[in-house]
Design a protein around this motif. Structure first.
Motif, PDB file in Angstrom:
ATOM      1  N   PRO A 115      -4.817   4.698 -15.155  1.00 34.04           N
ATOM      2  CA  PRO A 115      -5.834   4.030 -15.974  1.00 34.04           C
ATOM      3  C   PRO A 115      -7.158   3.801 -15.235  1.00 34.04           C
ATOM      4  N   PHE A 116      -7.105   3.549 -13.941  1.00 36.48           N
ATOM      5  CA  PHE A 116      -8.363   3.345 -13.193  1.00 36.48           C
ATOM      6  C   PHE A 116      -8.142   3.725 -11.729  1.00 36.48           C
ATOM      7  N   GLY A 117      -9.236   3.875 -10.987  1.00 32.50           N
ATOM      8  CA  GLY A 117      -9.163   4.119  -9.537  1.00 32.50           C
ATOM      9  C   GLY A 117      -8.428   5.384  -9.145  1.00 32.50           C
ATOM     10  N   ARG A 118      -8.487   6.392 -10.015  1.00 32.60           N
ATOM     11  CA  ARG A 118      -7.702   7.611  -9.721  1.00 32.60           C
ATOM     12  C   ARG A 118      -8.068   8.250  -8.389  1.00 32.60           C
ATOM     13  N   GLU A 119      -9.366   8.383  -8.176  1.00 32.08           N
ATOM     14  CA  GLU A 119      -9.807   9.078  -6.959  1.00 32.08           C
ATOM     15  C   GLU A 119      -9.338   8.319  -5.725  1.00 32.08           C
ATOM     16  N   LEU A 120      -9.487   6.993  -5.784  1.00 31.43           N
ATOM     17  CA  LEU A 120      -9.108   6.174  -4.633  1.00 31.43           C
ATOM     18  C   LEU A 120      -7.600   6.278  -4.383  1.00 31.43           C
ATOM     19  N   PHE A 121      -6.823   6.195  -5.442  1.00 29.08           N
ATOM     20  CA  PHE A 121      -5.372   6.288  -5.320  1.00 29.08           C
ATOM     21  C   PHE A 121      -4.992   7.636  -4.699  1.00 29.08           C
ATOM     22  N   GLY A 122      -5.607   8.691  -5.202  1.00 31.82           N
ATOM     23  CA  GLY A 122      -5.308  10.033  -4.699  1.00 31.82           C
ATOM     24  C   GLY A 122      -5.656  10.169  -3.223  1.00 31.82           C
ATOM     25  N   MET A 123      -6.846   9.680  -2.876  1.00 30.02           N
ATOM     26  CA  MET A 123      -7.250   9.801  -1.479  1.00 30.02           C
ATOM     27  C   MET A 123      -6.315   9.004  -0.573  1.00 30.02           C
ATOM     28  N   MET A 124      -5.915   7.823  -1.040  1.00 32.67           N
ATOM     29  CA  MET A 124      -5.003   7.014  -0.215  1.00 32.67           C
ATOM     30  C   MET A 124      -3.675   7.727  -0.026  1.00 32.67           C
ATOM     31  N   PHE A 125      -3.159   8.302  -1.098  1.00 28.44           N
ATOM     32  CA  PHE A 125      -1.861   8.986  -1.001  1.00 28.44           C
ATOM     33  C   PHE A 125      -1.930  10.139   0.005  1.00 28.44           C
ATOM     34  N   PHE A 126      -2.959  10.956  -0.085  1.00 22.57           N
ATOM     35  CA  PHE A 126      -3.013  12.094   0.840  1.00 22.57           C
ATOM     36  C   PHE A 126      -3.347  11.652   2.261  1.00 22.57           C
ATOM     37  N   PHE A 127      -4.058  10.556   2.371  1.00 20.53           N
ATOM     38  CA  PHE A 127      -4.340  10.035   3.703  1.00 20.53           C
ATOM     39  C   PHE A 127      -3.046   9.540   4.363  1.00 20.53           C
ATOM     40  N   VAL A 128      -2.200   8.906   3.561  1.00 22.15           N
ATOM     41  CA  VAL A 128      -0.901   8.462   4.078  1.00 22.15           C
ATOM     42  C   VAL A 128      -0.109   9.664   4.601  1.00 22.15           C
ATOM     43  N   LEU A 129      -0.113  10.752   3.829  1.00 20.57           N
ATOM     44  CA  LEU A 129       0.603  11.959   4.280  1.00 20.57           C
ATOM     45  C   LEU A 129       0.001  12.499   5.572  1.00 20.57           C
ATOM     46  N   ILE A 130      -1.323  12.473   5.659  1.00 15.86           N
ATOM     47  CA  ILE A 130      -1.973  12.999   6.874  1.00 15.86           C
ATOM     48  C   ILE A 130      -1.584  12.154   8.090  1.00 15.86           C
ATOM     49  N   LEU A 131      -1.626  10.837   7.943  1.00 16.48           N
ATOM     50  CA  LEU A 131      -1.275   9.961   9.070  1.00 16.48           C
ATOM     51  C   LEU A 131       0.171  10.183   9.497  1.00 16.48           C
ATOM     52  N   ALA A 132       1.062  10.206   8.492  1.00 11.70           N
ATOM     53  CA  ALA A 132       2.480  10.398   8.809  1.00 11.70           C
ATOM     54  C   ALA A 132       2.684  11.754   9.473  1.00 11.70           C
TER      55      ALA A 132
END
Ligand code: PHE
Length: 503
Positions: free
Chosen positions: A316-333
């Motif tokens: 519903p909102f913040g799609r870009e932010l959610f997406g960036m956070m998810f892929f950033f989590v994968l990158i860190l891990a």
């Protein structure tokens, strides 16, 4: 030359947990629960953790710590004729797993950027397989190198170089002490965010609804147990020579048992926790699209690069932010696991040949990048799938099994038990020794046999025999051969027996 050391035990824990927490914790664990009895899967999982994961972790930490050396050096000190096993583990992980692990992190970097404008559009599956990967018809059709992937892969190799070329405390430890807290905070935000979405509760129910029948009486109940044990070895980065190398940089008085328990438990709790974000999102997507669980639930690359993007576009909102956070989590891990792989090999090469660190890391990153190019071609996904399957079974499982046989039977656990016990307050050694001698080898042997049987019945994953033999078995044999050859080269450095070798 003075051996590098971690600055503190906390720094060591950050690095060891960083190695253990990888892509598998996010995209594999929750799916395994869903597929193997939901919440009931936690029973075999915890049993596997207690009877195999922690004991093998103590073994690897103890081995590296007692001998102050990487896997080849430690095994050489156990008995020179075992050195090849140590080399095999660090070669297959560096010149096998690492080559495509970095490419996958590269995909995450690409997707991190794509998330900024939801670049995958309305058809994430077609976008991923066709537009992004340009996937070829089969492993023998290499096609072209994908330039966006190549560029991202180069960036990820550069990040690895940047973290690792310094010594342990200033490089890996410092990076992981930043990465891990950020990873936990971002994952928590993702979990809370997803749980606030309608339908997420239903997703969590798929993830955790217990089906005890599957693990105790179902037709293939033993497969569920084998899956739990397999996941424990993989998720704890055991059998790769990584934990041996990391423990060799520990303070002489470090409490091995305590550190092994913390590393293992934090890793497994993280997997469980991250599952809420994964399945919460899938539940939300199912509600939005009206699709049944079988259609939305995926694991591995399908989860991260197809299902998740689709769900993100529906938020519903913040799609870009959610997406960036998810892929950033994968990158860190991913990166915190990647540097540990390189360290397993780098510490081995330094131990044996005395190479200067910065030059060695630069060389490894350049060679690694060249090797990774193979996986950035249009056949990359096929190659990765085959090599990953074979190296994890015939690399990781095989090395784990051999470690138990060598330490449990040939070398006698008593020497390592004394070393580990003298560093901890409580003495767990009888329990530990029995796991190493009996439980772990029997289960690993079973997993090995079960897979081998599957392998000869039909070629893995529906690929051609030629592809499976050349890529899968070929990679296993080539790395084994390289490991044996390196082990036969003469040592250029001095080898000190462990301080307590009279024990
Ligand atoms: N333990 C990591 C995970 O669960 C994987 C990994 C594989 C780490 C190989 C290091 C080496 O994803």
């Amino acid at each position: 030359m003075q051996r590098s050391q971690w600055n503190s035990n906390i720094g060591f824990l950050a690095a060891a947990i960083g190695s253990a927490i990888g892509l598998g914790n996010i995209w594999r664990f929750s799916y395994m629960c869903y597929d193997n009895g939901g919440g009931a899967f936690l029973i075999p999982y915890v049993v596997a953790l207690l009877t195999a994961g922690i004991p093998l972790m103590i073994l690897e930490f103890g081995l590296g710590h007692r001998h102050v050396g990487s896997a080849p050096k430690s095994l050489h000190l156990v008995a020179p004729h075992w050195e090849w096993l140590g080399w095999y583990s660090v070669v297959f992980v560096m010149f096998g797993i690492m080559l495509y692990y970095v490419v996958i992190i590269g995909w995450c970097v690409n997707y991190f950027i794509f998330a900024m404008d939801l670049h995958w559009g309305d058809h994430p599956e077609a976008f991923f397989l066709e537009d992004f990967l340009g996937r070829s018809a089969g492993p023998s059709e290499l096609g072209n190198v994908r330039l966006t992937i190549l560029l991202a892969t180069a960036i990820v190799w550069f990040i690895h170089w940047f973290i690792s070329y310094r010594d342990i405390a200033k490089g890996i430890e410092r990076a992981c002490k930043i990465f891990m807290p950020v990873l936990f905070v971002l994952t928590s935000i993702l979990v809370v965010w997803t749980l606030s979405l309608p339908g997420s509760g239903e997703g969590i129910r798929w993830y955790l609804k217990p089906d005890l029948g599957k693990i105790f009486s179902g037709e293939k109940w033993y497969k569920v147990w084998a899956a739990a044990y397999g996941q424990i070895f993989f998720t704890l980065s055991l059998g790769f020579g990584i934990m041996i190398a990391y423990a060799s940089y520990l303070d002489r008085k470090a409490n091995i048992v305590q550190l092994a328990v913390w590393t293992s438990v934090v890793n497994c709790c993280y997997s469980f926790f991250a599952g809420f974000a994964v399945f919460g999102t899938l539940g939300y997507m199912a509600q939005k699209t009206g699709l049944p669980p079988e259609e939305v639930v995926q694991s591995g690359p399908g989860l991260a690069f197809i299902a998740y993007p689709q769900a993100i576009s529906l938020l519903p909102f913040g799609r870009e932010l959610f997406g960036m956070m998810f892929f950033f989590v994968l990158i860190l891990a991913g990166v915190s696991s990647g540097v540990s792989i390189m360290e397993a090999f780098a510490s081995a090469a330094q131990d044996k040949f005395g190479f200067p660190r910065a030059k060695l890391i630069t060389l490894l990153c350049v060679l690694g990048f060249l090797g990774s190019i193979l996986f950035t071609t249009q056949a990359g996904l096929h190659w990765l799938d085959i090599v990953d399957h074979f190296l994890n079974i015939y690399g990781l499982v095989f090395v784990g099994l051999m470690e138990c046989i060598i330490i449990g039977w040939a070398y006698k656990t008593i020497k390592l038990r004394k070393h580990v016990d003298q560093l901890s307050k409580r003495h767990w050694s009888p329990l530990w020794a029995n796991s190493i001698k009996w439980v772990v080898p029997i289960i690993l042997l079973f997993i090995l046999a079960q897979n081998f049987w599957g392998e000869v019945k039909e070629p893995y994953g529906g690929y051609s025999w030629a592809a499976v033999i050349v890529l899968g078995f070929g990679w296993v044999v080539a790395t084994l051969f390289a490991g044996v050859v390196i082990s036969l080269l003469p040592w250029k450095t001095e080898m000190k027996p462990p301080e307590d070798s009279s024990a």
